[in-house]
Design a protein around this motif. Sequence first.
Motif: not given
Length: 142
Positions: A124-128
């Motif tokens: 999720q962090l990488e996506e954001y």
Amino acid sequence: MKIANILSAKGMNVFTVAPNQLLREAIHLLVQHNVGALVVAEKSDKPIGIITERDVVRAAAGNENFFAVRVGDVMTKDVITAAPEDDVKSVGQTMTTRRFRHMPILDRGKMVGIISIGDVLKAQLEEYEGLIETLNAQIAPG
Ligand code: AMP
């Protein structure tokens, strides 16, 4: 993002233990593979339970001789699983609301991986971060 995206980056390794093995062996496997959970399975690929560090601590708290307890006696039997095509966000929500940190992934009944809450947060962090980069590029002058 789908669970399959996480698995393709992380790999499809799932460490298993048999229900008649002792906690002593399960603890060695957890340490050897540096993981927090083992899927409990017989010969087949179908999980019949899951055992995590938390179950080991619980067993140790209630029994001085916990090393000799069988995995099958302390594992969680009703394993909740997800599929590769499931959404990372909804799997993360299930793990958060049901208060566990490991989710075996099954594809048509066959075990194809396991993800942890850490894998979900990383994805999720990488996506954001990707989204922020895209938005920054769009609003950057010139
Ligand atoms: P954990 O937070 O993953 O260490 O697990 C906390 C408790 O939930 C332990 O008793 C585990 O056996 C159980 N547990 C972990 N993962 C699952 C799962 N996917 N389905 C059902 N129970 C689980």
